[in-house]
Design an enzyme around this catalytic site. Sequence first.
Site, PDB file in Angstrom:
ATOM      1  N   SER A 180       0.792  -1.228   0.000  1.00  0.00           N
ATOM      2  CA  SER A 180       0.000   0.000   0.000  1.00  0.00           C
ATOM      3  C   SER A 180       0.819   1.271   0.000  1.00  0.00           C
ATOM      4  O   SER A 180       0.342   2.308  -0.465  1.00  0.00           O
ATOM      5  CB  SER A 180      -0.940   0.000   1.206  1.00  0.00           C
ATOM      6  OG  SER A 180      -0.213  -0.044   2.423  1.00  0.00           O
ATOM      7  N   HIS A 208      -5.322  -3.939  -1.935  1.00  0.00           N
ATOM      8  CA  HIS A 208      -5.071  -2.974  -3.008  1.00  0.00           C
ATOM      9  C   HIS A 208      -4.946  -3.639  -4.372  1.00  0.00           C
ATOM     10  O   HIS A 208      -4.591  -2.974  -5.347  1.00  0.00           O
ATOM     11  CB  HIS A 208      -3.810  -2.165  -2.707  1.00  0.00           C
ATOM     12  CG  HIS A 208      -4.010  -1.119  -1.654  1.00  0.00           C
ATOM     13  ND1 HIS A 208      -4.512   0.134  -1.931  1.00  0.00           N
ATOM     14  CD2 HIS A 208      -3.812  -1.158  -0.316  1.00  0.00           C
ATOM     15  CE1 HIS A 208      -4.593   0.833  -0.818  1.00  0.00           C
ATOM     16  NE2 HIS A 208      -4.167   0.075   0.183  1.00  0.00           N
ATOM     17  N   LYS A 239     -12.220  -0.489  -1.024  1.00  0.00           N
ATOM     18  CA  LYS A 239     -11.336   0.280  -1.899  1.00  0.00           C
ATOM     19  C   LYS A 239     -11.888   0.264  -3.324  1.00  0.00           C
ATOM     20  O   LYS A 239     -12.841   0.972  -3.619  1.00  0.00           O
ATOM     21  CB  LYS A 239      -9.918  -0.261  -1.792  1.00  0.00           C
ATOM     22  CG  LYS A 239      -9.312  -0.055  -0.391  1.00  0.00           C
ATOM     23  CD  LYS A 239      -7.904  -0.546  -0.289  1.00  0.00           C
ATOM     24  CE  LYS A 239      -7.245  -0.131   1.014  1.00  0.00           C
ATOM     25  NZ  LYS A 239      -7.898  -0.682   2.224  1.00  0.00           N
TER      26      LYS A 239
END
Length: 391
Positions: A180, A208, A239
Amino acid sequence: MAGLERLSEELEQLKQQGRYRLPAIWESGSGSWMEMGGRRVLQMASNNYLGLTDHPRLKQAAIEATQKYGVGAGSVRTISGTMDIHDQLEQELAAFKGTEAALVFQSGFTTNQGVFGTLLGAEDVVISDELNHASIIDGIRLTKATRKIYKHKDMDSLEEALRGASSYRSRFIVTDGVFSMDGDIAPMPQIVELAERYDAIVCIDDAHASGVLGHCGKGTTDHFGLHGRVHIQIGTLSKAVGVVGGYVAGSRELKEYLIHKARPFLFSTSQTPAVAASCLEAIRVLRTSPELGERMWASANAFRSQLQADGFDTGASETPIIPIVIGDSARTMAFAARLLEEGVFAPGIVFPTVAADKGRVRFIITASHTADDLEFARQALLKVGREFGLV
């Protein structure tokens, strides 16, 4: 109150070190341009990779689910039962990830707590990349397993740890798919090969990578063509998926075991119907909208290349996460503050999140950013970068 005096002292130390900050207050919904303090600001720090947070299909799904089911789930799923919308989400999520089953938690953080806290005991060893996310670290700390740390993406270091772990009941290798803070990708083919050689279990956190890597955003396992060779896939729905929540995908036995044993699942009320429905719709959008990811990747690659040509240090970035490495904490926070004055929001990230001399502002490029947006950000970076002697 006795014992709490130290809080003000430690807060003052943070201020003196240039590390003190409070969350930004936004006056509009998530998007590429947002309202802050009565002015429009370019948002360059959001994990909303594909722009799904305000997708009309997701909003409509949330509205319809609220009208049908109400605003809450009532209790934990093992007590009051599971709504069919949660069951459907898990079925389609498993199919999307290419696994037998999936189980949804309230967040990616609690997923890691539930998985590691349940599966690892004193007889086991967990071998973790040194730059893994805090949720992985904290999940491991909840266990009595032996912990070994291998150097970031260093396969010699990983193999050395595996060689010394033959006496344990099980060996878990844990890594982020996309890291990240630096935006680099784990070398999963080599990790899987070592795991198979040393009879280890592979667990990947795709926080991610979900929605970012792989065909239509299916994740790191799909990106490298490793289906069937990665035992546990963890991810977030907060996300690129655009909503909130976490999940673990793997075998049916894994899901059933976690339902019976994972404390965050057993003792937390499930997602609201609106959240479950919008997550489900997001998975359907991902499956049918590859152009979102293609646009995100094209913009990210172009922006990174331009910044590198301008002379900025983008570290090890190879994904839409693009850090601009500044250095010490105070300098980094001052740089971020100047960017905000220029209308670009990219907050400083400093110790202990990253090493003390590796402070950076972190840009995340999304499918919603236009070429004009990115040029605006670049010009602001060039102006501030020259003031700070970075370019």
